[in-house]
Design a protein around this motif. Structure first.
Motif, PDB file in Angstrom:
ATOM      1  N   PRO A  84       5.437   7.342  24.171  1.00 26.22           N
ATOM      2  CA  PRO A  84       5.007   6.692  25.427  1.00 26.22           C
ATOM      3  C   PRO A  84       4.392   7.677  26.418  1.00 26.22           C
ATOM      4  CG  PRO A  84       7.392   6.946  25.374  1.00 26.22           C
ATOM      5  CD  PRO A  84       6.900   7.349  24.019  1.00 26.22           C
ATOM      6  N   ARG A  85       4.491   8.969  26.114  1.00 27.95           N
ATOM      7  CA  ARG A  85       3.933   9.975  27.014  1.00 27.95           C
ATOM      8  C   ARG A  85       2.544  10.460  26.568  1.00 27.95           C
ATOM      9  NH1 ARG A  85       8.762  14.117  28.885  1.00 27.95           N
ATOM     10  NH2 ARG A  85      10.177  12.535  29.732  1.00 27.95           N
ATOM     11  N   LEU A  86       2.140  10.090  25.369  1.00 25.49           N
ATOM     12  CA  LEU A  86       0.883  10.641  24.848  1.00 25.49           C
ATOM     13  C   LEU A  86      -0.312  10.216  25.687  1.00 25.49           C
ATOM     14  CD1 LEU A  86      -0.877  12.087  22.772  1.00 25.49           C
ATOM     15  CD2 LEU A  86      -0.811   9.987  21.384  1.00 25.49           C
ATOM     16  N   ARG A  87      -0.460   8.919  25.915  1.00 24.63           N
ATOM     17  CA  ARG A  87      -1.661   8.431  26.580  1.00 24.63           C
ATOM     18  C   ARG A  87      -1.719   8.842  28.051  1.00 24.63           C
ATOM     19  NH1 ARG A  87      -0.267   5.972  22.337  1.00 24.63           N
ATOM     20  NH2 ARG A  87      -1.785   4.991  20.921  1.00 24.63           N
ATOM     21  N   SER A  88      -0.577   8.882  28.700  1.00 25.90           N
ATOM     22  CA  SER A  88      -0.567   9.368  30.085  1.00 25.90           C
ATOM     23  C   SER A  88      -0.903  10.860  30.130  1.00 25.90           C
ATOM     24  CB  SER A  88       0.794   9.111  30.731  1.00 25.90           C
ATOM     25  OG  SER A  88       1.827   9.783  30.032  1.00 25.90           O
ATOM     26  N   THR A  89      -0.451  11.594  29.123  1.00 27.85           N
ATOM     27  CA  THR A  89      -0.775  13.022  29.053  1.00 27.85           C
ATOM     28  C   THR A  89      -2.259  13.236  28.834  1.00 27.85           C
ATOM     29  OG1 THR A  89       1.430  13.502  28.148  1.00 27.85           O
ATOM     30  CG2 THR A  89      -0.277  15.185  27.856  1.00 27.85           C
ATOM     31  N   LEU A  90      -2.863  12.443  27.959  1.00 27.42           N
ATOM     32  CA  LEU A  90      -4.301  12.545  27.722  1.00 27.42           C
ATOM     33  C   LEU A  90      -5.091  12.202  28.984  1.00 27.42           C
ATOM     34  CD1 LEU A  90      -4.546  10.902  24.182  1.00 27.42           C
ATOM     35  CD2 LEU A  90      -4.917  13.309  24.731  1.00 27.42           C
ATOM     36  N   PHE A  91      -4.641  11.173  29.692  1.00 27.48           N
ATOM     37  CA  PHE A  91      -5.314  10.807  30.944  1.00 27.48           C
ATOM     38  C   PHE A  91      -5.214  11.945  31.962  1.00 27.48           C
ATOM     39  CE2 PHE A  91      -5.347   9.076  35.223  1.00 27.48           C
ATOM     40  CZ  PHE A  91      -6.473   8.263  35.203  1.00 27.48           C
ATOM     41  N   ALA A  92      -4.022  12.535  32.086  1.00 26.13           N
ATOM     42  CA  ALA A  92      -3.836  13.631  33.038  1.00 26.13           C
ATOM     43  C   ALA A  92      -4.700  14.837  32.668  1.00 26.13           C
ATOM     44  CB  ALA A  92      -2.361  14.029  33.080  1.00 26.13           C
ATOM     45  N   LEU A  93      -4.807  15.127  31.379  1.00 28.07           N
ATOM     46  CA  LEU A  93      -5.649  16.238  30.944  1.00 28.07           C
ATOM     47  C   LEU A  93      -7.121  15.964  31.244  1.00 28.07           C
ATOM     48  CD1 LEU A  93      -4.013  17.153  27.510  1.00 28.07           C
ATOM     49  CD2 LEU A  93      -4.055  18.564  29.575  1.00 28.07           C
ATOM     50  N   THR A  94      -7.538  14.708  31.078  1.00 29.52           N
ATOM     51  CA  THR A  94      -8.926  14.365  31.389  1.00 29.52           C
ATOM     52  C   THR A  94      -9.202  14.533  32.871  1.00 29.52           C
ATOM     53  OG1 THR A  94      -8.907  12.731  29.589  1.00 29.52           O
ATOM     54  CG2 THR A  94     -10.700  12.595  31.179  1.00 29.52           C
ATOM     55  N   LEU A  95      -8.324  14.019  33.700  1.00 27.57           N
ATOM     56  CA  LEU A  95      -8.506  14.146  35.146  1.00 27.57           C
ATOM     57  C   LEU A  95      -8.495  15.618  35.569  1.00 27.57           C
ATOM     58  CD1 LEU A  95      -8.729  12.905  37.954  1.00 27.57           C
ATOM     59  CD2 LEU A  95      -6.224  12.696  37.976  1.00 27.57           C
ATOM     60  N   GLY A  96      -7.525  16.359  35.059  1.00 27.07           N
ATOM     61  CA  GLY A  96      -7.448  17.777  35.414  1.00 27.07           C
ATOM     62  C   GLY A  96      -8.659  18.554  34.930  1.00 27.07           C
ATOM     63  N   GLY A  97      -9.115  18.251  33.710  1.00 28.73           N
ATOM     64  CA  GLY A  97     -10.285  18.940  33.181  1.00 28.73           C
ATOM     65  C   GLY A  97     -11.546  18.629  33.966  1.00 28.73           C
ATOM     66  N   ALA A  98     -11.714  17.357  34.345  1.00 27.14           N
ATOM     67  CA  ALA A  98     -12.895  16.973  35.118  1.00 27.14           C
ATOM     68  C   ALA A  98     -12.898  17.631  36.496  1.00 27.14           C
ATOM     69  CB  ALA A  98     -12.951  15.450  35.253  1.00 27.14           C
ATOM     70  N   LEU A  99     -11.734  17.664  37.140  1.00 27.11           N
ATOM     71  CA  LEU A  99     -11.655  18.308  38.447  1.00 27.11           C
ATOM     72  C   LEU A  99     -11.891  19.810  38.339  1.00 27.11           C
ATOM     73  CD1 LEU A  99      -8.565  16.424  39.957  1.00 27.11           C
ATOM     74  CD2 LEU A  99     -10.956  16.202  40.665  1.00 27.11           C
ATOM     75  N   ALA A 100     -11.301  20.441  37.322  1.00 26.53           N
ATOM     76  CA  ALA A 100     -11.481  21.882  37.152  1.00 26.53           C
ATOM     77  C   ALA A 100     -12.931  22.223  36.832  1.00 26.53           C
ATOM     78  CB  ALA A 100     -10.560  22.386  36.035  1.00 26.53           C
ATOM     79  N   ALA A 101     -13.586  21.404  36.000  1.00 27.91           N
ATOM     80  CA  ALA A 101     -14.983  21.654  35.659  1.00 27.91           C
ATOM     81  C   ALA A 101     -15.872  21.532  36.890  1.00 27.91           C
ATOM     82  CB  ALA A 101     -15.431  20.681  34.570  1.00 27.91           C
ATOM     83  N   SER A 102     -15.612  20.517  37.714  1.00 27.86           N
ATOM     84  CA  SER A 102     -16.390  20.354  38.943  1.00 27.86           C
ATOM     85  C   SER A 102     -16.167  21.521  39.898  1.00 27.86           C
ATOM     86  CB  SER A 102     -16.015  19.041  39.634  1.00 27.86           C
ATOM     87  OG  SER A 102     -16.310  17.931  38.810  1.00 27.86           O
ATOM     88  N   GLY A 209       3.056   0.677  28.632  1.00 27.20           N
ATOM     89  CA  GLY A 209       4.261   1.461  28.356  1.00 27.20           C
ATOM     90  C   GLY A 209       4.143   2.941  28.659  1.00 27.20           C
ATOM     91  N   TRP A 210       3.330   3.308  29.602  1.00 23.62           N
ATOM     92  CA  TRP A 210       3.183   4.726  29.923  1.00 23.62           C
ATOM     93  C   TRP A 210       4.443   5.290  30.571  1.00 23.62           C
ATOM     94  CZ3 TRP A 210      -2.164   6.425  32.263  1.00 23.62           C
ATOM     95  CH2 TRP A 210      -3.166   6.250  31.305  1.00 23.62           C
ATOM     96  N   GLN A 211       4.717   6.559  30.246  1.00 20.80           N
ATOM     97  CA  GLN A 211       5.707   7.348  30.967  1.00 20.80           C
ATOM     98  C   GLN A 211       5.014   8.594  31.503  1.00 20.80           C
ATOM     99  OE1 GLN A 211       9.208   8.088  28.619  1.00 20.80           O
ATOM    100  NE2 GLN A 211       9.531   5.910  28.151  1.00 20.80           N
ATOM    101  N   ARG A 212       5.728   9.367  32.291  1.00 22.05           N
ATOM    102  CA  ARG A 212       5.089  10.519  32.925  1.00 22.05           C
ATOM    103  C   ARG A 212       4.559  11.491  31.861  1.00 22.05           C
ATOM    104  NH1 ARG A 212       8.447  14.964  32.986  1.00 22.05           N
ATOM    105  NH2 ARG A 212      10.642  14.586  32.475  1.00 22.05           N
ATOM    106  N   PRO A 213       3.491  12.205  32.186  1.00 23.13           N
ATOM    107  CA  PRO A 213       2.910  13.153  31.224  1.00 23.13           C
ATOM    108  C   PRO A 213       3.908  14.228  30.801  1.00 23.13           C
ATOM    109  CG  PRO A 213       1.391  12.755  33.040  1.00 23.13           C
ATOM    110  CD  PRO A 213       2.693  12.110  33.419  1.00 23.13           C
TER     111      PRO A 213
END
Length: 432
Positions: A84-102, A209-213
């Motif tokens: 249940p943490r996989l998809r929330s973790t992937l979302f967090a990595l995408t957001l963090g990566g996009a912000l860091a790249a910008s 069914g997301w849980q925290r990353p």
């Protein structure tokens, strides 16, 4: 052709053909957009479009820790997919990566301005951090669809990524012009495609069914992604370093001419790209020895099929100045050179699928690293003197080197298929 189809039928003939079709749609849409931009602003504006498409995506790739290449593996793998943490973790990595790249783009904007965007106002260069953010979301979204085995939607996203630009561009044409129009249209298209991907994922239960990353899972995803993304970055360097150096040393005019030749020649890459995209997950579930035999049987056919596909493409090269305008006559010779260099792409696609499928992405990265040495050396030696023709020669040599190096890695890895994974550590993987 029937024998090739029969062998590929063991895996995914409908998905393979659909993926090729999606890539063709994307290239046709991109061609239509480049023709429109070329007629509206000539080689200079087309060169600016090329830089806006290449550089933001390159920054996103460098900063995202290989997320687009890692996500499908974790979403498809039974050991991770039910977490249940996989998809929330992937979302967090995408957001963090996009912000860091910008953020990286903003920090480096003075350097980018002096190298590539001298005619622009500094504020416009800073604004280009927005497409850096948006392009990574599109790349990650396509990877999520692939990992969820929603290949139909993934193929639609591949085509829509390019096709969405043209209607947005035309809709904004009465209100904007020049670079501002290009940038706004690119971001608008990214937003539309990302929204479509998000709706599709939500309907498939991606948000359920997301849980925290999970930090440990995030670190594992990043490690896996970096291992494979080394090859992705090196491949991108092979494909786009000539564009970057041309833009820095020669200017947007020559870059626009070369972009036409490059995009036309890259039609020859479609079959190999499709094979890698859809075949490597399926090779991963097969016996490694059987996968090696299947790939070996397909290699000569893949090579000759690519050669045959190159013939009509070469015959169509004289049409480039008729389609784009007489200013683009200089694209003909680079297009011929690039087509010759790409004749090994069918074999390269098969080998890449095999190396990923048997768990050796590091070997794929090493093979591409060899070709990057050729790319960097020849680009720096030839582009300052021979401009677009020099860039084409350098790229063609790099493509041929990449195909040859991948073959060497294939034969080296295939010898290890009967060796247990914990005993098969070797120089190929140790360096990755």
């Amino acid at each position: 052709m029937k024998r090739i189809t029969a062998r590929l039928a063991k895996y995914v003939p409908p998905v393979l053909s659909a993926n090729v079709a999606a890539r063709i749609v994307a290239l046709l849409a991109l061609t239509a957009a480049t023709i429109l931009v070329a007629h509206a602003g000539g080689p200079k504006l087309l060169g600016e479009l090329t830089l806006l498409r290449v550089l933001p995506g390159l920054v996103g790739v460098l900063v995202s820790c290989g997320l687009p290449s890692a996500a499908p593996y974790f979403l498809a793998n039974r050991d991770y997919a039910t977490s249940p943490r996989l998809r929330s973790t992937l979302f967090a990595l995408t957001l963090g990566g996009a912000l860091a790249a910008s953020a990286c783009w903003l920090i480096l904007s003075p350097v980018l301005h002096s190298l590539f965007f001298r005619p622009w106002h500094m504020g416009v260069v800073l604004a280009a951090a927005v497409p850096v953010f948006s392009q990574l979301w599109v790349a990650a979204g396509k990877a999520f669809l692939q990992g969820e085995n929603d290949m139909r939607a993934a193929n639609i996203a591949i085509g829509a990524e390019e096709a969405a630009f043209l209607p947005v561009y035309l809709a904004l044409l009465p209100f904007l012009h020049g670079t501002a129009l290009l940038m706004t249209a690119l971001v608008g298209a990214d937003v539309l495609v990302t929204a479509g991907i998000g709706v599709r994922l939500a309907r498939r239960g991606f948000l359920r069914g997301w849980q925290r990353p999970d930090r440990r899972l995030a670190a594992e995803i990043c490690r896996y992604g970096l291992r494979g993304q080394v090859g992705g970055m090196l491949s991108l360097i092979n494909l786009r370093l000539d564009v970057v150096i041309l833009g820095a040393l020669v200017g947007p005019g020559t870059l626009g001419v070369y972009a036409v030749a490059s995009k036309y020649a890259e039609l020859l890459r479609l079959p190999g790209l499709a094979v890698t995209y859809v075949l490597y997950p399926r090779l991963a579930v097969r016996d490694r020895a059987a996968a090696g035999r299947d790939v070996a049987a397909l290699m000569p056919r893949a090579f000759w099929l690519t050669v045959l596909a190159a013939i009509p493409l070469a015959a169509g090269v004289p049409l480039l100045p008729l389609v784009y305008g007489p200013e683009f006559a200089g694209a003909m010779l680079p297009a011929y050179i690039l087509l010759f260099g790409l004749i090994g792409e069918g074999v390269a696609g098969l080998v890449s699928a095999y190396l990923y499928g048997v768990g050796r992405p590091g070997a794929n990265s090493i093979a591409l690293g060899v070709s990057v040495v050729v790319t960097v050396g020849l680009d720096l030696a030839l582009i300052p003197h021979y401009h677009a023709v020099g860039a084409a020669v350098a790229s063609a040599a790099a493509y041929l080197t990449s195909s040859a190096a991948l073959l060497v890695c294939y034969f080296a890895v295939r010898k290890l298929v009967h060796v247990p994974r914990h005993q098969a550590g070797n120089a190929l993987e140790a360096s990755s």
